[in-house]
Write an enzyme that holds these catalytic residues in place. Structure first.
Site, mmCIF file in Angstrom:
data_model
loop_
_atom_site.group_PDB
_atom_site.id
_atom_site.type_symbol
_atom_site.label_atom_id
_atom_site.label_comp_id
_atom_site.label_asym_id
_atom_site.label_seq_id
_atom_site.Cartn_x
_atom_site.Cartn_y
_atom_site.Cartn_z
ATOM 1 N N GLN A 1 -15.326 -4.369 10.419
ATOM 2 C CA GLN A 1 -14.035 -4.468 11.110
ATOM 3 C C GLN A 1 -13.730 -5.947 11.336
ATOM 4 O OE1 GLN A 1 -11.894 -1.899 11.690
ATOM 5 N NE2 GLN A 1 -13.369 -0.677 10.530
ATOM 6 N N ASP A 13 -19.053 5.063 5.424
ATOM 7 C CA ASP A 13 -18.016 4.070 5.676
ATOM 8 C C ASP A 13 -16.962 4.757 6.541
ATOM 9 O OD1 ASP A 13 -16.354 1.707 5.248
ATOM 10 O OD2 ASP A 13 -15.176 3.019 3.941
ATOM 11 N N ASP A 34 -13.043 3.563 7.193
ATOM 12 C CA ASP A 34 -11.682 3.567 6.660
ATOM 13 C C ASP A 34 -11.671 3.930 5.176
ATOM 14 O OD1 ASP A 34 -10.707 2.630 9.184
ATOM 15 O OD2 ASP A 34 -11.411 0.629 8.629
ATOM 16 N N TYR A 37 -6.289 -0.812 4.105
ATOM 17 C CA TYR A 37 -6.402 -1.529 5.380
ATOM 18 C C TYR A 37 -6.683 -0.515 6.477
ATOM 19 C CZ TYR A 37 -4.458 -5.438 2.828
ATOM 20 O OH TYR A 37 -4.275 -6.436 1.909
#
Length: 186
Positions: free
Chosen positions: A60, A10, A12, A26
């Site tokens: 995204q 992954d 973020d 976020y």
């Protein structure tokens, strides 16, 4: 031809620092805000040296929602490739999420489409591969693709939907789990 093993990553909260608001993560809004987490570059080098193909798989949805330009995300990915040249491929789903079973969402985690697409393109063995991530979607995605999973517990206000194979507190710890398990198997 022997298929290769991969570590799906992954983005973020796993590779780079997320922006956390009200207990929820976020993505960064700019390349300047895009900062690798401690130990990520070294952990990726170790995984690559152990023979794993590194593939980033990232939702995204802000692009699909029109709140972040795709060019900014692509600039972040170019920067990420400079920081971690061992990354073989970056799979991105820009779909904002349209509901269970919608054809646009086959690549959106928790669905395994990004992993299966990368496996087909790169000749990867999903059963011998791993998914490392910090959200329930990552764990579910990896499990649905028949990969083993490592959940990086960042303490978000978000429950898991299913139990990961392993849990870690940092990327360094997650990479260490994959490497230790690889040695145990070989």
């Amino acid at each position: 031809m022997t298929k290769r093993r991969a570590v799906f990553l992954d983005r973020d909260g796993t590779l780079n620092a997320p922006l956390v608001r009200e207990g929820r993560p976020y993505p960064p809004a700019t390349v300047v805000e895009f900062q690798l987490l401690p130990g990520v570059a070294e952990g990726c080098r170790q995984l690559h040296a152990a023979g794993y193909v590194l593939v980033v798989a990232t939702n995204q949805p802000d692009v699909g929602r029109g709140t972040q330009p795709q060019a900014v995300v692509e600039a972040m990915h170019a920067h990420l490739r400079q920081l971690i040249p061992e990354i073989a491929r970056i799979e991105v789903c820009y779909a904002p999420g349209r509901g269970v079973g919608h054809p646009d969402d086959r690549r959106r985690k928790p669905e395994p489409g990004m992993l299966t697409d990368a496996a087909q393109a790169l000749g990867l063995d999903l059963a011998g591969s791993w998914m490392i991530g910090d959200r329930w979607r990552d764990v579910d995605c990896g499990a649905r693709a028949a990969c083993r999973t490592v959940f990086i517990d960042r303490g978000y206000d978000e429950p898991l939907r299913q139990k990961p194979d392993f849990t870690a507190r940092t990327f360094t710890e997650a990479a260490g789990i994959v490497l230790a398990q690889s040695k145990a198997i070989s």
